[in-house]
Design a protein around this motif. Structure first.
Motif, short mmCIF file in Angstrom:
data_model
loop_
_atom_site.label_atom_id
_atom_site.label_comp_id
_atom_site.label_asym_id
_atom_site.label_seq_id
_atom_site.Cartn_x
_atom_site.Cartn_y
_atom_site.Cartn_z
N THR A 53 8.76 1.76 5.80
CA THR A 53 8.99 2.79 4.79
C THR A 53 7.96 2.71 3.67
O THR A 53 7.69 3.69 3.00
CB THR A 53 10.41 2.68 4.19
OG1 THR A 53 10.61 1.36 3.73
CG2 THR A 53 11.45 3.04 5.23
N ARG A 54 7.41 1.55 3.45
CA ARG A 54 6.32 1.41 2.48
C ARG A 54 5.23 0.56 3.11
O ARG A 54 5.50 -0.46 3.73
CB ARG A 54 6.79 0.84 1.16
CG ARG A 54 7.48 -0.45 1.25
CD ARG A 54 8.08 -0.91 -0.08
NE ARG A 54 8.57 -2.26 0.16
CZ ARG A 54 8.09 -3.33 -0.40
NH1 ARG A 54 7.17 -3.23 -1.31
NH2 ARG A 54 8.55 -4.51 -0.08
N GLN A 55 4.03 1.00 2.93
CA GLN A 55 2.89 0.33 3.54
C GLN A 55 2.54 -0.93 2.75
O GLN A 55 2.63 -0.94 1.53
CB GLN A 55 1.67 1.27 3.55
CG GLN A 55 1.90 2.54 4.35
CD GLN A 55 2.26 2.26 5.79
OE1 GLN A 55 1.60 1.51 6.47
NE2 GLN A 55 3.33 2.87 6.25
N PRO A 56 2.14 -2.00 3.46
CA PRO A 56 1.71 -3.21 2.74
C PRO A 56 0.56 -2.87 1.78
O PRO A 56 -0.35 -2.14 2.15
CB PRO A 56 1.24 -4.13 3.86
CG PRO A 56 1.95 -3.65 5.08
CD PRO A 56 2.11 -2.17 4.89
N ARG A 57 0.64 -3.39 0.58
CA ARG A 57 -0.30 -3.04 -0.48
C ARG A 57 -1.75 -3.32 -0.07
O ARG A 57 -2.64 -2.54 -0.36
CB ARG A 57 0.06 -3.80 -1.74
CG ARG A 57 -0.77 -3.40 -2.93
CD ARG A 57 -0.26 -4.03 -4.17
NE ARG A 57 0.99 -3.34 -4.52
CZ ARG A 57 1.57 -3.42 -5.68
NH1 ARG A 57 1.05 -4.19 -6.60
NH2 ARG A 57 2.67 -2.78 -5.94
N PHE A 58 -1.98 -4.43 0.63
CA PHE A 58 -3.37 -4.77 0.95
C PHE A 58 -3.98 -3.81 1.97
O PHE A 58 -5.19 -3.72 2.09
CB PHE A 58 -3.49 -6.23 1.43
CG PHE A 58 -2.95 -6.47 2.80
CD1 PHE A 58 -3.78 -6.37 3.91
CD2 PHE A 58 -1.62 -6.80 2.99
CE1 PHE A 58 -3.29 -6.60 5.18
CE2 PHE A 58 -1.13 -7.03 4.25
CZ PHE A 58 -1.97 -6.92 5.35
N LEU A 59 -3.16 -3.04 2.69
CA LEU A 59 -3.68 -2.06 3.64
C LEU A 59 -4.05 -0.73 2.99
O LEU A 59 -4.72 0.09 3.59
CB LEU A 59 -2.68 -1.81 4.76
CG LEU A 59 -2.46 -2.95 5.75
CD1 LEU A 59 -1.40 -2.57 6.77
CD2 LEU A 59 -3.75 -3.35 6.43
N THR A 60 -3.60 -0.53 1.77
CA THR A 60 -3.89 0.74 1.10
C THR A 60 -4.97 0.60 0.02
O THR A 60 -5.31 1.58 -0.63
CB THR A 60 -2.61 1.32 0.47
OG1 THR A 60 -2.08 0.37 -0.45
CG2 THR A 60 -1.58 1.66 1.52
N GLY A 61 -5.48 -0.60 -0.15
CA GLY A 61 -6.55 -0.83 -1.14
C GLY A 61 -7.87 -0.24 -0.68
O GLY A 61 -8.06 0.09 0.50
N LYS A 62 -8.80 -0.13 -1.60
CA LYS A 62 -10.11 0.47 -1.30
C LYS A 62 -10.84 -0.29 -0.20
O LYS A 62 -11.44 0.32 0.69
CB LYS A 62 -10.98 0.54 -2.56
CG LYS A 62 -10.55 1.59 -3.54
CD LYS A 62 -11.50 1.63 -4.73
CE LYS A 62 -11.04 2.70 -5.72
NZ LYS A 62 -11.95 2.79 -6.85
N LEU A 63 -10.81 -1.61 -0.25
CA LEU A 63 -11.52 -2.41 0.75
C LEU A 63 -10.94 -2.18 2.14
O LEU A 63 -11.69 -1.95 3.11
CB LEU A 63 -11.47 -3.90 0.39
CG LEU A 63 -12.14 -4.83 1.41
CD1 LEU A 63 -13.64 -4.52 1.53
CD2 LEU A 63 -11.91 -6.28 1.04
N ALA A 64 -9.62 -2.21 2.26
CA ALA A 64 -8.99 -2.02 3.57
C ALA A 64 -9.26 -0.62 4.11
O ALA A 64 -9.55 -0.45 5.30
CB ALA A 64 -7.49 -2.26 3.46
N VAL A 65 -9.20 0.38 3.26
CA VAL A 65 -9.47 1.75 3.69
C VAL A 65 -10.92 1.88 4.15
O VAL A 65 -11.21 2.48 5.19
CB VAL A 65 -9.15 2.76 2.56
CG1 VAL A 65 -9.65 4.15 2.90
CG2 VAL A 65 -7.64 2.78 2.30
N HIS A 66 -11.85 1.28 3.41
CA HIS A 66 -13.26 1.36 3.78
C HIS A 66 -13.52 0.62 5.10
O HIS A 66 -14.26 1.09 5.95
CB HIS A 66 -14.16 0.83 2.68
CG HIS A 66 -15.61 1.09 2.93
ND1 HIS A 66 -16.11 2.37 3.09
CD2 HIS A 66 -16.66 0.25 3.09
CE1 HIS A 66 -17.42 2.30 3.33
NE2 HIS A 66 -17.77 1.03 3.34
N LEU A 67 -12.89 -0.54 5.28
CA LEU A 67 -13.03 -1.25 6.55
C LEU A 67 -12.47 -0.41 7.70
O LEU A 67 -13.01 -0.43 8.81
CB LEU A 67 -12.34 -2.61 6.49
CG LEU A 67 -13.04 -3.66 5.64
CD1 LEU A 67 -12.19 -4.92 5.52
CD2 LEU A 67 -14.42 -4.00 6.19
N GLY A 68 -11.40 0.33 7.43
CA GLY A 68 -10.87 1.25 8.45
C GLY A 68 -11.86 2.35 8.79
O GLY A 68 -12.02 2.72 9.95
#
Length: 168
Positions: free
Chosen positions: A66-81
């Motif tokens: 229901t809520r995404q882990p915070r470290f997956l929504t950070g700028k670094l994680a998004v850019h790595l995606g």
């Protein structure tokens, strides 16, 4: 091919909500335990399919959360995606390059791994920035100009003709 098939099945199961809600933290712990255990496994097992099921559970758990882990929504994680496909394309070539250079350099394994990571991410970033992003822009411009399917194009053309006739 096994990983691809399991990934597709996981997506279908999650989309149809057939996968039970599993806490993402528990799934991360499961994946971490399997990874840690693989360090004591024979080399071929360290690289193999034992990661498929824990990673499928991890992906499904995060997708159903229901809520995404915070470290997956950070700028670094998004850019790595964003870089992930380019990284997939370049990593093997860099691995081959470095495996051929490993003996001549004489560096320890950890240094070669660090070099592999840095070179792979740098090459992926360049491929993403100078190939993937421009290609996406180009394709989006071409796709956005046309109706999605031929029937819509016919309706748009007929409508334009009708408006032209009524204007006369």
């Amino acid at each position: 091919m096994v990983e691809f098939t399991v990934g597709m099945l996981t997506a279908i199961i999650v989309k149809k909500q057939l996968f039970p809600r599993v806490p993402a933290t528990l799934a991360f712990v499961l994946a971490g335990v399997v990874y840690a255990a693989s360090l004591w496994a024979p080399l071929l097992w360290q690289l193999g399919a034992q990661f498929v099921l824990p990673n499928a559970v991890l992906i499904a758990a995060v997708a159903r959360s229901t809520r995404q882990p915070r470290f997956l929504t950070g700028k670094l994680a998004v850019h790595l995606g964003e870089l992930s496909f380019a990284l997939y394309l370049v990593h093997y070539f860099i691995l081959e390059l470095l495996s051929n250079a490993h003996e001549s350099l004489g560096w320890p394994a950890w240094a070669m791994s660090a070099l592999f990571l840095v070179l792979s991410l740098a090459a992926a970033r360049l491929l993403w920035q100078f190939v993937e992003v421009p290609a996406n822009r180009f394709l989006r411009k071409r796709i956005d100009r046309r109706p999605a399917n031929p029937a819509d194009r016919e309706v748009a053309t007929s409508s334009a003709r009708a408006n032209t006739c009524h204007a006369s």
